[in-house]
Design an enzyme around this catalytic site. Structure first.
Site, short mmCIF file in Angstrom:
data_model
loop_
_atom_site.label_atom_id
_atom_site.label_comp_id
_atom_site.label_asym_id
_atom_site.label_seq_id
_atom_site.Cartn_x
_atom_site.Cartn_y
_atom_site.Cartn_z
N ARG A 58 -1.99 5.10 11.46
CA ARG A 58 -2.05 4.16 10.34
C ARG A 58 -3.47 3.63 10.14
NH1 ARG A 58 1.36 0.87 12.23
NH2 ARG A 58 3.20 1.97 11.44
N PRO A 111 1.08 8.88 -5.60
CA PRO A 111 0.39 10.15 -5.35
C PRO A 111 -0.52 10.12 -4.13
CG PRO A 111 0.40 9.67 -7.70
CD PRO A 111 0.94 8.45 -7.02
N VAL A 112 -1.31 9.05 -3.99
CA VAL A 112 -2.20 8.94 -2.83
C VAL A 112 -1.38 8.72 -1.55
CG1 VAL A 112 -3.99 7.54 -1.75
CG2 VAL A 112 -4.17 8.16 -4.16
N HIS A 136 -13.13 4.19 -0.99
CA HIS A 136 -13.44 3.00 -1.79
C HIS A 136 -14.95 2.73 -1.79
CE1 HIS A 136 -9.12 2.15 -1.91
NE2 HIS A 136 -9.38 1.21 -2.79
N TRP A 144 0.82 -1.21 0.00
CA TRP A 144 0.00 0.00 0.00
C TRP A 144 0.85 1.26 0.00
CZ3 TRP A 144 -4.68 -0.25 -1.53
CH2 TRP A 144 -5.46 -1.38 -1.31
#
Length: 498
Positions: free
Chosen positions: A415, A391-392, A426, A385
């Site tokens: 986190r 970019p994210v 999402h 991840w």
């Protein structure tokens, strides 16, 4: 003396032509003379013919070994060594096996493709793709929704402009930014849920555009706030002294960056994190840009073809096992869907993060091209991840993770908060276009937190990398089947049951 001479002659008869290397005089001289007479018969009257040099020692040894048939080292043909597949052997050249895997993969997929064509025929229909975006050719809600996003961009600019000159207090500016950003999230969702003419695919593109604008404008607001705070500190330290700008002639400083040109460059740039001075490439490489554009066109057609020809029939055939709760058939359908789904996901990754973002960056001469790292080597879920969507990831670290740490949160909470934000977006991008809320995407993203702990705890090295690949290959088809099944039941099966 005669006895010694006889002994010498008998010794010469036993040893044949072997050359004696003993020195001395007397009888030994006679032996040398006899030997020289035998070896050099051409020594004649003149006596000036040169005598041949004796053969080198290593040549004599080689001849002796050849005549015997077995040398000293030929008696041993084994040595201490490991098999090549053993980890202690140190052997690492498995290129042939890798090529074999590629050949087997190509042959297997070729067989599946041929089987699909024989069973279903050609299902690719480019015209059908247009209907996914538009129900009515005279009604374009999704493009209009994307164009309307400029209202929120201009609102953000005007708020920052007034904050820079002191026309607004920081508290009032924060309130206006919160209202503006909240509207960016809620307004397109309301349109997608209430306007009947908008399609799920068109709604998805509109919501994705607004999500990107939300992240960009929040970064724009944070950076300008940091610049104002730094300006206040600099004034306090310098006590009104002017700093020479000779060293920064080619850079932009706050508030000179507050222009529409600067803001819209950031809106179209392939990044989510705002800077006053982005790294810029010296020129536009036309060949590089042409290759990226051709890749975009090719992979777009390839993805559409694979979805129509491969995924859609598999998903349609999976509905009956789900309705009947036939678990063995569900698992079989899941594994069958995993291959095309994963292949399309890999193509999508290359299409978006390499072809599209590089094309946009080349047009805008945007210098930072690190859009992804080597996530395919990830030995943990966390590493994946952190490296597959740079970019994210940069935005999350800069504007979410570190601010939470500064507010007093520990690393685990920060986190988890990042995963929570990712899970929200999402679900936002899936449930609203489909107009149903099942929280499968949200649950799948939040499940990454315990999954990351399990992989880090029990899997290391290649086993960890294999665990990451299994979650990617199997996890996505599960979510796809869940949403497709619920969407099918909600929109097609309910009237029949009624």
């Amino acid at each position: 003396m005669g006895d010694r001479g006889g002994a010498g002659s008998s010794r010469r008869r036993r040893t044949g032509s072997r050359v004696s290397v003993q020195g001395g005089s007397g009888p030994k001289v006679e032996e040398d003379e006899v030997r020289e007479a035998a070896v050099s018969p051409d020594l004649g009257a003149g006596g000036d013919a040169p005598a041949p040099a004796p053969a080198p020692a290593h040549t004599r040894d080689k001849d002796r070994q050849t005549s015997v048939g077995d040398g000293h080292w030929e008696l041993r043909c084994h040595r201490l060594q490991d098999s090549l597949f053993s980890s202690d052997s140190g052997f690492s050249n498995y290129r042939g096996i890798l090529n074999w895997c590629v050949v087997m993969l190509i042959l297997s997929n070729a067989r599946l493709s041929l089987e699909n064509l024989i069973k279903y025929g050609i299902l690719v229909d480019p015209i059908q793709v247009v209907s996914l975006f538009l129900k009515d050719p005279y009604s374009w809600p999704a493009p209009c929704l994307i164009i309307a996003s400029n209202i929120f961009i201009v609102a953000t600019f005007q708020i920052e402009k007034r904050l820079s000159v002191g026309a607004l207090t920081e508290q009032m500016g924060l309130l206006l930014h919160v209202v503006n950003l909240a509207t960016i999230i809620c307004f397109p969702a309301a349109v997608a849920l209430l306007v009947e003419s908008i399609t799920p695919v068109g709604s998805l593109f509109a919501l994705a555009s607004y999500s990107i604008i939300f992240l960009k404008l929040s970064s724009y607001r944070d950076v300008n706030l940091w610049c104002r705070q730094r300006r206040v500190k600099a004034k306090a330290v310098s006590a009104g002294k002017k700093v020479s700008g000779a060293a920064a002639q080619n850079t932009v400083s706050y508030p000179d960056n507050l222009t529409y040109r600067d803001l819209y460059y950031f809106i179209f740039a392939p990044t989510l994190c705002y800077e006053l001075n982005f790294p810029r490439s010296p020129r536009i490489r036309k060949r590089f840009l042409l290759r990226r554009v051709l890749e975009m066109l090719f992979f777009t057609q390839l993805q559409v073809g694979l979805i129509q020809q491969w995924m859609v029939p598999t998903i349609q055939n999976s509905m009956k096992p789900f309705k009947d709760m036939d678990y063995s058939r569900i698992i079989e359908r899941l594994l069958k869907l995993a291959v095309p789904n994963h292949l399309i996901w890999l193509i999508f990754f290359y299409w978006l993060f390499h072809s599209c973002l590089n094309a946009v960056a080349e047009l805008l001469q945007f210098g930072d091209r690190e859009f992804y790292r080597d996530w395919w080597n990830a030995e943990s879920v966390t590493y994946f991840w952190q490296n597959w969507n740079i970019p994210v990831h940069k935005w999350c670290i800069r504007h979410f993770y570190k601010p939470m740490l500064r507010l007093g949160s520990n690393k685990w909470m920060a986190r988890t908060g990042v995963f929570w934000a990712s899970a929200f977006f999402h679900e936002y991008l899936v449930s609203i276009p489909l107009r149903m809320f099942r929280l499968w995407a949200f649950t799948a993203m939040m499940a990454q937190v315990p999954l990351a702990w399990i992989v880090n705890r029990f899997f290391q090295g290649n086993y960890g990398n294999a665990a990451v690949w299994v979650t990617l290959i199997i996890g996505q088809p599960v979510a796809v089947l869940m949403y497709v099944h619920d969407y099918y039941v909600l929109n097609y099966d309910a009237p029949v049951g009624a």
